[in-house]
Design an enzyme around this catalytic site. Structure first.
Site, mmCIF file in Angstrom:
data_model
loop_
_atom_site.group_PDB
_atom_site.id
_atom_site.type_symbol
_atom_site.label_atom_id
_atom_site.label_comp_id
_atom_site.label_asym_id
_atom_site.label_seq_id
_atom_site.Cartn_x
_atom_site.Cartn_y
_atom_site.Cartn_z
ATOM 1 N N LYS A 183 0.852 -1.195 0.000
ATOM 2 C CA LYS A 183 0.000 0.000 0.000
ATOM 3 C C LYS A 183 0.884 1.240 0.000
ATOM 4 O O LYS A 183 1.738 1.414 0.878
ATOM 5 C CB LYS A 183 -0.879 0.023 1.247
HETATM 6 O O1 G3P Z 1 -8.750 -0.414 3.237
HETATM 7 C C1 G3P Z 1 -9.192 0.761 3.920
HETATM 8 C C2 G3P Z 1 -9.005 0.626 5.385
HETATM 9 O O2 G3P Z 1 -7.844 -0.097 5.709
HETATM 10 C C3 G3P Z 1 -9.184 1.866 6.198
HETATM 11 O O3 G3P Z 1 -10.515 2.206 6.232
HETATM 12 O O4 G3P Z 1 -12.305 2.040 7.868
HETATM 13 O O5 G3P Z 1 -10.193 3.190 8.535
HETATM 14 O O6 G3P Z 1 -11.740 4.243 6.884
HETATM 15 P P1 G3P Z 1 -11.210 2.986 7.447
#
Ligand code: G3P
Length: 234
Positions: free
Chosen positions: A83
């Site tokens: 990532k």
């Molecule tokens: O893949 C996205 C995730 O890891 C983070 O999303 O739920 O923290 O907005 P969130």
């Protein structure tokens, strides 16, 4: 359509794997930190139970250090995808990783414009953060469609991953609006299957059923058993 699980928890991954809902896993530094153990060990353990892509994020902010960290993380398991943030620094890093054959998942995409150069260079995944936009009362469902149409327009191998999913409706939007994959946190799958209307209807049906005297219910309830007995006797 692939279903990834957005978690670093081994227990949750095992549980959802049983349900056929783990084609891959996405983590981020926050999810890994919640597990409270050596993050590398955690990633290795995830890789031992999941054969699909496992996204792990770089934590450096200097491009050279990011590239080096990405190289190391890519060696942790053959299915790791790195990532990289959807920024100018991220673009520098993703291009270098692409040259080295390291797969990237471009993260923190809040607007389609951020994704354009990464789609053109053929990054493996674009993670569109749906929920964090919705948190501000904005609907970014349209962005799923727009990013998918840019991918198709540019004939890019990039796959669109609907991420930061907060509610069941966005799961449906991911499927109908053209995402190639969706990453769901376990809490959101819980919401999908903890529908009060479903719970009430199921309870109502079974309560009515249980009012029948046991001898009336018996034949209906033991039918599988009867068939097994008959099969064994033949
Ligand atoms: O893949 C996205 C995730 O890891 C983070 O999303 O739920 O923290 O907005 P969130």
């Amino acid at each position: 359509m692939e279903f990834f699980l957005d978690t670093a928890s081994i227990d949750e991954i095992n549980r959802y794997k049983e349900l056929g809902l783990v084609d891959g896993v996405t983590t981020n530094p926050q999810l890994l930190s919640k597990e409270g153990r050596d993050p590398l060990e955690q990633v290795r353990e995830i890789a031992a139970i999941v054969s699909g892509p496992i996204s792990v994020e770089v934590t450096h902010t200097d491009p050279q250090r990011m590239v080096e960290q990405a190289r190391g993380l890519a060696r942790v398991a053959e299915n790791t995808v790195i990532k990289v943030p959807a920024s100018m620094v991220g673009l520098t890093v993703a291009r270098r990783l692409k040259e080295e054959g390291i797969k990237t998942n471009i993260t923190l995409v809040f607007h389609p414009s951020q994704a354009v150069p990464f789609i053109r260079m053929g990054a493996e995944f674009i993670s569109l953060f749906v929920g964090r936009v919705e948190d501000f009362g904005l609907d970014n469902r349209e962005h799923i469609r727009r990013i998918r149409s840019m991918i198709d327009e540019m004939k890019s191998p990039t796959r669109l991953l609907a991420a930061s999913i907060r509610n069941p409706d966005y799961l449906v939007a991911a499927v109908t609006d053209g995402a190639h994959a969706v990453t769901m946190p376990p809490v959101c799958w819980e919401k999908v299957y903890n529908n009060p209307l479903f719970n009430q209807a199921e309870l109502e049906f079974l309560e009515s059923w249980r009012k029948l005297p046991p001898r009336v219910r018996e034949g209906y309830e033991s039918i599988a058993l009867d068939r097994e007995v008959a099969q064994n006797a033949s």
